[in-house]
Write a protein that holds these residues in place. Structure first.
Motif, short mmCIF file in Angstrom:
data_model
loop_
_atom_site.label_atom_id
_atom_site.label_comp_id
_atom_site.label_asym_id
_atom_site.label_seq_id
_atom_site.Cartn_x
_atom_site.Cartn_y
_atom_site.Cartn_z
N PHE A 1 0.83 -1.20 0.00
CA PHE A 1 0.00 0.00 0.00
C PHE A 1 0.87 1.26 0.00
N MET A 2 1.94 1.26 0.81
CA MET A 2 2.85 2.40 0.87
C MET A 2 3.58 2.60 -0.46
N LYS A 3 3.97 1.46 -1.06
CA LYS A 3 4.69 1.53 -2.32
C LYS A 3 3.78 2.13 -3.40
N ARG A 4 2.52 1.68 -3.40
CA ARG A 4 1.57 2.17 -4.41
C ARG A 4 1.25 3.64 -4.18
N THR A 5 1.14 4.02 -2.91
CA THR A 5 0.88 5.43 -2.61
C THR A 5 2.05 6.28 -3.09
N GLY A 6 3.26 5.72 -2.97
CA GLY A 6 4.46 6.42 -3.46
C GLY A 6 4.42 6.62 -4.97
N ILE A 7 4.03 5.58 -5.69
CA ILE A 7 3.91 5.68 -7.15
C ILE A 7 2.86 6.73 -7.51
N PHE A 8 1.76 6.70 -6.77
CA PHE A 8 0.69 7.67 -7.01
C PHE A 8 1.18 9.10 -6.81
N LEU A 9 1.92 9.34 -5.73
CA LEU A 9 2.41 10.69 -5.45
C LEU A 9 3.45 11.12 -6.48
N ALA A 10 4.30 10.18 -6.90
CA ALA A 10 5.31 10.50 -7.91
C ALA A 10 4.63 10.91 -9.22
N GLY A 11 3.61 10.14 -9.61
CA GLY A 11 2.86 10.47 -10.83
C GLY A 11 2.17 11.82 -10.70
N SER A 12 1.66 12.09 -9.50
CA SER A 12 0.94 13.35 -9.27
C SER A 12 1.87 14.55 -9.34
N LEU A 13 3.13 14.35 -8.95
CA LEU A 13 4.09 15.44 -9.01
C LEU A 13 4.64 15.60 -10.43
N ALA A 14 4.74 14.47 -11.14
CA ALA A 14 5.27 14.51 -12.51
C ALA A 14 4.32 15.26 -13.43
N PHE A 15 3.03 15.12 -13.19
CA PHE A 15 2.06 15.72 -14.11
C PHE A 15 2.20 17.24 -14.24
N PRO A 16 2.17 18.01 -13.16
CA PRO A 16 2.34 19.46 -13.31
C PRO A 16 3.69 19.82 -13.92
N TYR A 17 4.71 19.02 -13.62
CA TYR A 17 6.05 19.28 -14.17
C TYR A 17 6.05 19.10 -15.69
N ILE A 18 5.56 17.95 -16.15
CA ILE A 18 5.55 17.68 -17.59
C ILE A 18 4.60 18.62 -18.33
N SER A 19 3.52 19.00 -17.64
CA SER A 19 2.56 19.90 -18.29
C SER A 19 3.13 21.30 -18.47
N GLN A 20 4.28 21.58 -17.84
CA GLN A 20 4.93 22.86 -18.10
C GLN A 20 5.90 22.75 -19.27
N ILE A 21 6.37 21.53 -19.53
CA ILE A 21 7.28 21.32 -20.66
C ILE A 21 6.49 21.21 -21.96
N TYR A 22 5.44 20.40 -21.93
CA TYR A 22 4.58 20.21 -23.10
C TYR A 22 3.14 20.58 -22.74
N PRO A 23 2.88 21.87 -22.56
CA PRO A 23 1.55 22.24 -22.05
C PRO A 23 0.43 22.00 -23.07
N PRO A 24 -0.52 21.13 -22.75
CA PRO A 24 -1.66 20.92 -23.65
C PRO A 24 -2.55 22.17 -23.67
N LEU A 25 -3.22 22.40 -24.80
CA LEU A 25 -4.12 23.56 -24.88
C LEU A 25 -5.24 23.44 -23.85
N ASP A 26 -5.67 22.21 -23.60
CA ASP A 26 -6.77 22.02 -22.66
C ASP A 26 -6.26 21.68 -21.26
N LEU A 27 -5.15 22.30 -20.89
CA LEU A 27 -4.53 21.98 -19.61
C LEU A 27 -5.46 22.23 -18.42
#
Ligand code: ZN
Length: 209
Positions: free
Chosen positions: A46-72
């Motif tokens: 459960f902790m490992k999965r929560t970690g993956i979830f948080l990593a993905g959640s932090l990656a999203f705003p970061y990547i969305s600044q590099i390749y910002p979609p029009l419908d961001l």
């Protein structure tokens, strides 16, 4: 784990917290774990999965600044909903596991939802990374307004221009600090847009006309 607690757990439990098989004794007939050991295993995963979830959640705003979609902005709303759904499931899961209650269905829902931020981040990355600059389209636009919302993870700087897409009225371009400071309402600009390798149109840059 005391003797009393494991006896209490034995009376309550219907399925193994770790492997999910129905159990009749404290020791799971399928994986051999006692209910206490199964809870430890469950918690570790459960902790490992929560970690993956948080990593993905932090990656999203970061990547969305590099390749910002029009419908961001629309995606961020969707993303926010997922975030709180997963958070709510995680809290309920943890609470039920502590009480050694049935968690089989919730466990599966959690393992699907917790992957969504990572999947979305990878999609957004591939969409921009594998797009060709040959596909760039230049669109003439006029800056209508702009807004800046400070934040730690997510800092929103938007240049608002009248939309060239139907039925959208405005495009809110996720610009960086330089572009944000460079333009004022009324400025004539060229917006460079990429179609996206996965079909998610994204904003490449904005230039003065
Ligand atoms: Zn088991």
């Amino acid at each position: 784990m005391g003797r009393f607690e494991s006896r209490r757990a034995m009376n309550n439990i219907t399925r193994c917290l770790d492997c999910g098989s129905p159990r009749t004794a404290d020791q799971c007939p399928a994986c051999g774990l006692t209910s206490a050991a199964a809870e430890v295993m469950f918690r570790r995963r459960f902790m490992k999965r929560t970690g993956i979830f948080l990593a993905g959640s932090l990656a999203f705003p970061y990547i969305s600044q590099i390749y910002p979609p029009l419908d961001l902005d629309l995606m961020l709303i969707f993303f926010g909903v997922i975030f709180f759904v997963v958070l709510a499931i995680a809290i309920v899961l943890e609470r039920r596991a502590r009480k050694r209650q049935e968690i089989e269905i919730l466990k599966h829902v959690f393992s699907v939802f917790m992957l969504l931020p990572s999947i979305l981040s990878v999609m957004l990355f591939m969409n921009g990374r594998f797009d060709s600059q040959k596909n760039l389209t230049d669109i003439n636009a006029t800056v209508y307004s702009r807004y800046n919302m400070p934040g730690v993870v997510l800092r929103m700087r938007r240049l608002v221009v009248r939309s060239w897409r139907n039925p959208q009225k405005y495009e809110r371009l996720a610009v960086d600090a330089d572009d944000y400071d460079r333009f004022k309402p009324g400025d004539e600009v060229v917006v460079a847009v990429e179609p996206g390798a996965l079909g998610i149109p994204w904003y490449f840059g904005v230039y003065r006309r």
